[in-house]
Design a protein around this motif. Structure first.
Motif, PDB file in Angstrom:
ATOM      1  N   PRO A 168       0.843  -1.203   0.000  1.00 12.37           N
ATOM      2  CA  PRO A 168       0.000   0.000   0.000  1.00 12.37           C
ATOM      3  C   PRO A 168       0.882   1.258   0.000  1.00 12.37           C
ATOM      4  O   PRO A 168       1.896   1.304   0.695  1.00 12.37           O
ATOM      5  CB  PRO A 168      -0.789  -0.118   1.308  1.00 12.37           C
ATOM      6  N   GLY A 169       0.498   2.228  -0.803  1.00  9.46           N
ATOM      7  CA  GLY A 169       1.246   3.470  -0.892  1.00  9.46           C
ATOM      8  C   GLY A 169       2.429   3.415  -1.848  1.00  9.46           C
ATOM      9  O   GLY A 169       3.132   4.400  -2.028  1.00  9.46           O
ATOM     10  N   ALA A 170       2.660   2.259  -2.462  1.00  8.20           N
ATOM     11  CA  ALA A 170       3.776   2.129  -3.406  1.00  8.20           C
ATOM     12  C   ALA A 170       3.458   2.887  -4.691  1.00  8.20           C
ATOM     13  O   ALA A 170       2.296   3.031  -5.067  1.00  8.20           O
ATOM     14  CB  ALA A 170       4.040   0.660  -3.714  1.00  8.20           C
ATOM     15  N   ARG A 171       4.488   3.361  -5.331  1.00  6.24           N
ATOM     16  CA  ARG A 171       4.356   4.045  -6.613  1.00  6.24           C
ATOM     17  C   ARG A 171       5.331   3.437  -7.600  1.00  6.24           C
ATOM     18  O   ARG A 171       6.330   2.841  -7.213  1.00  6.24           O
ATOM     19  CB  ARG A 171       4.706   5.533  -6.468  1.00  6.24           C
ATOM     20  N   THR A 172       5.059   3.640  -8.874  1.00  5.94           N
ATOM     21  CA  THR A 172       6.004   3.253  -9.906  1.00  5.94           C
ATOM     22  C   THR A 172       7.193   4.206  -9.820  1.00  5.94           C
ATOM     23  O   THR A 172       7.014   5.427  -9.803  1.00  5.94           O
ATOM     24  CB  THR A 172       5.360   3.349 -11.300  1.00  5.94           C
ATOM     25  N   VAL A 173       8.384   3.663  -9.752  1.00  6.23           N
ATOM     26  CA  VAL A 173       9.609   4.455  -9.685  1.00  6.23           C
ATOM     27  C   VAL A 173      10.501   4.021 -10.845  1.00  6.23           C
ATOM     28  O   VAL A 173      10.823   2.845 -10.983  1.00  6.23           O
ATOM     29  CB  VAL A 173      10.340   4.255  -8.335  1.00  6.23           C
ATOM     30  N   HIS A 174      10.855   4.973 -11.675  1.00  6.19           N
ATOM     31  CA  HIS A 174      11.721   4.679 -12.819  1.00  6.19           C
ATOM     32  C   HIS A 174      13.159   4.586 -12.328  1.00  6.19           C
ATOM     33  O   HIS A 174      13.626   5.458 -11.608  1.00  6.19           O
ATOM     34  CB  HIS A 174      11.590   5.770 -13.887  1.00  6.19           C
ATOM     35  N   THR A 175      13.839   3.534 -12.714  1.00  7.89           N
ATOM     36  CA  THR A 175      15.236   3.359 -12.338  1.00  7.89           C
ATOM     37  C   THR A 175      16.064   3.252 -13.612  1.00  7.89           C
ATOM     38  O   THR A 175      15.608   2.722 -14.622  1.00  7.89           O
ATOM     39  CB  THR A 175      15.436   2.081 -11.500  1.00  7.89           C
ATOM     40  N   ARG A 176      17.272   3.760 -13.558  1.00  7.49           N
ATOM     41  CA  ARG A 176      18.142   3.727 -14.729  1.00  7.49           C
ATOM     42  C   ARG A 176      19.548   3.372 -14.273  1.00  7.49           C
ATOM     43  O   ARG A 176      19.979   3.740 -13.194  1.00  7.49           O
ATOM     44  CB  ARG A 176      18.191   5.091 -15.433  1.00  7.49           C
ATOM     45  N   PHE A 177      20.259   2.689 -15.125  1.00  9.66           N
ATOM     46  CA  PHE A 177      21.668   2.409 -14.905  1.00  9.66           C
ATOM     47  C   PHE A 177      22.385   2.806 -16.172  1.00  9.66           C
ATOM     48  O   PHE A 177      21.984   2.417 -17.266  1.00  9.66           O
ATOM     49  CB  PHE A 177      21.888   0.912 -14.637  1.00  9.66           C
ATOM     50  N   VAL A 178      23.420   3.580 -16.028  1.00 12.01           N
ATOM     51  CA  VAL A 178      24.251   3.897 -17.178  1.00 12.01           C
ATOM     52  C   VAL A 178      25.699   3.905 -16.699  1.00 12.01           C
ATOM     53  O   VAL A 178      26.006   4.396 -15.617  1.00 12.01           O
ATOM     54  CB  VAL A 178      23.853   5.245 -17.844  1.00 12.01           C
ATOM     55  N   ALA A 179      26.539   3.290 -17.456  1.00 12.81           N
ATOM     56  CA  ALA A 179      27.964   3.270 -17.168  1.00 12.81           C
ATOM     57  C   ALA A 179      28.700   3.406 -18.486  1.00 12.81           C
ATOM     58  O   ALA A 179      28.257   2.875 -19.496  1.00 12.81           O
ATOM     59  CB  ALA A 179      28.346   1.957 -16.474  1.00 12.81           C
ATOM     60  N   PHE A 180      29.786   4.155 -18.477  1.00 17.44           N
ATOM     61  CA  PHE A 180      30.534   4.334 -19.719  1.00 17.44           C
ATOM     62  C   PHE A 180      31.988   4.642 -19.394  1.00 17.44           C
ATOM     63  O   PHE A 180      32.280   5.232 -18.356  1.00 17.44           O
ATOM     64  CB  PHE A 180      29.926   5.443 -20.592  1.00 17.44           C
ATOM     65  N   PRO A 181      32.882   4.217 -20.303  1.00 12.94           N
ATOM     66  CA  PRO A 181      34.298   4.486 -20.062  1.00 12.94           C
ATOM     67  C   PRO A 181      34.590   5.974 -20.207  1.00 12.94           C
ATOM     68  O   PRO A 181      33.944   6.678 -20.979  1.00 12.94           O
ATOM     69  CB  PRO A 181      35.011   3.670 -21.135  1.00 12.94           C
ATOM     70  N   ASP A 182      35.549   6.432 -19.449  1.00 17.86           N
ATOM     71  CA  ASP A 182      35.961   7.834 -19.513  1.00 17.86           C
ATOM     72  C   ASP A 182      36.574   8.098 -20.889  1.00 17.86           C
ATOM     73  O   ASP A 182      37.587   7.492 -21.254  1.00 17.86           O
ATOM     74  CB  ASP A 182      36.989   8.112 -18.408  1.00 17.86           C
ATOM     75  N   PRO A 183      35.982   8.980 -21.688  1.00 23.77           N
ATOM     76  CA  PRO A 183      36.505   9.232 -23.038  1.00 23.77           C
ATOM     77  C   PRO A 183      37.848   9.943 -23.033  1.00 23.77           C
ATOM     78  O   PRO A 183      38.557   9.920 -24.030  1.00 23.77           O
ATOM     79  CB  PRO A 183      35.416  10.081 -23.690  1.00 23.77           C
ATOM     80  N   GLU A 184      38.217  10.554 -21.914  1.00 24.91           N
ATOM     81  CA  GLU A 184      39.484  11.288 -21.833  1.00 24.91           C
ATOM     82  C   GLU A 184      40.656  10.361 -21.529  1.00 24.91           C
ATOM     83  O   GLU A 184      41.795  10.757 -21.613  1.00 24.91           O
ATOM     84  CB  GLU A 184      39.394  12.365 -20.739  1.00 24.91           C
ATOM     85  N   GLU A 185      40.360   9.103 -21.148  1.00 24.07           N
ATOM     86  CA  GLU A 185      41.407   8.192 -20.717  1.00 24.07           C
ATOM     87  C   GLU A 185      42.136   7.531 -21.888  1.00 24.07           C
ATOM     88  O   GLU A 185      43.152   6.890 -21.708  1.00 24.07           O
ATOM     89  CB  GLU A 185      40.803   7.136 -19.797  1.00 24.07           C
ATOM     90  N   GLY A 186      41.595   7.629 -23.072  1.00 25.21           N
ATOM     91  CA  GLY A 186      42.238   7.037 -24.222  1.00 25.21           C
ATOM     92  C   GLY A 186      41.685   5.655 -24.535  1.00 25.21           C
ATOM     93  O   GLY A 186      40.913   5.089 -23.776  1.00 25.21           O
ATOM     94  N   ALA A 187      42.086   5.130 -25.662  1.00 28.11           N
ATOM     95  CA  ALA A 187      41.525   3.872 -26.168  1.00 28.11           C
ATOM     96  C   ALA A 187      41.918   2.674 -25.332  1.00 28.11           C
ATOM     97  O   ALA A 187      41.158   1.725 -25.215  1.00 28.11           O
ATOM     98  CB  ALA A 187      41.957   3.662 -27.616  1.00 28.11           C
ATOM     99  N   THR A 188      43.084   2.686 -24.723  1.00 27.83           N
ATOM    100  CA  THR A 188      43.524   1.497 -23.997  1.00 27.83           C
ATOM    101  C   THR A 188      42.880   1.381 -22.638  1.00 27.83           C
ATOM    102  O   THR A 188      42.729   0.281 -22.116  1.00 27.83           O
ATOM    103  CB  THR A 188      45.065   1.517 -23.802  1.00 27.83           C
ATOM    104  N   GLY A 189      42.500   2.506 -22.043  1.00 27.48           N
ATOM    105  CA  GLY A 189      41.907   2.467 -20.723  1.00 27.48           C
ATOM    106  C   GLY A 189      42.921   2.240 -19.621  1.00 27.48           C
ATOM    107  O   GLY A 189      42.578   2.054 -18.485  1.00 27.48           O
ATOM    108  N   ARG A 190      44.214   2.282 -19.967  1.00 24.00           N
ATOM    109  CA  ARG A 190      45.251   2.055 -18.954  1.00 24.00           C
ATOM    110  C   ARG A 190      45.536   3.337 -18.194  1.00 24.00           C
ATOM    111  O   ARG A 190      45.442   4.443 -18.731  1.00 24.00           O
ATOM    112  CB  ARG A 190      46.529   1.558 -19.624  1.00 24.00           C
TER     113      ARG A 190
END
Length: 192
Positions: A168-190
């Motif tokens: 009782p009292g519950a509502r629909t809650v939208h949840t999201r997950f997003v993860a992405f590599p740091d674009p400034e770190e370069g292609a190798t990710g090292r």
């Protein structure tokens, strides 16, 4: 709830349609509905909702509710199918295009949802403050990132309940997950 399965191109294209996304959202809110009800709520024709419901059903995203059918009237509900997509590098160009379009549709919807929330926030009572937000950074390899995502999905599923079975009292809650590599770190990710 069924386990996640790999989406094929047809499923990706079915999901990448903005009207079909709106239909799925309405079914999550309503639980069950006819194409006529959905058409009225979405401001489209009944033929448009009927057609798109059939496409969604063909790919396992909605299902009929046979016990509510009367004559030609068909009732529908979400099948709560969870899908995953192959990694981008393993996708054929057509699949990549469909997944990119789907991401664009989803991000656009999320932006609209947040804007609508801001418009009505003062009318939500105690729910006005219900917008937990977190930004963080983790340093992981690809296997660890997939394990992190799998853990997130398990947590999400722990709180998902079929329509009508929430507290009782519950509502629909939208949840999201997003993860992405740091674009400034370069292609190798090292971290050299």
């Amino acid at each position: 709830m069924p386990e996640d399965d790999m989406a094929d191109l047809g499923a990706a294209k079915a999901l990448a349609n903005p009207l079909r996304q709106r239909i799925l959202r309405e079914l999550e809110l309503l639980g069950e509905a006819t194409s006529t009800t959905l058409a009225a709520r979405l401001g489209v024709t009944t033929g448009g909702t009927s057609y798109n419901l059939r496409i969604l059903a063909e790919h396992g995203f909605v299902e009929e509710v046979p016990e509510r059918a009367r004559g030609k009237e068909r009732w529908w509900r979400s099948a709560r199918r969870s899908v995953r997509f192959e990694p981008r590098g393993a996708q054929e160009p057509a699949m990549r295009d469909a997944v990119d379009l789907l991401a664009e549709v989803w991000f656009g919807e999320d932006k609209e949802l947040l804007a609508r929330l801001d418009e009505v926030r003062d009318q939500l009572g105690p729910w006005a403050a219900a917008r937990p937000f977190s930004r963080g950074v983790i340093t992981v390899d690809l296997d660890e990132l997939m394990a992190f995502f799998t853990d997130y999905l398990a947590l999400l599923k722990r709180y998902q309940r079929p329509h009508g079975q929430a507290a009782p009292g519950a509502r629909t809650v939208h949840t999201r997950f997003v993860a992405f590599p740091d674009p400034e770190e370069g292609a190798t990710g090292r971290h050299d």
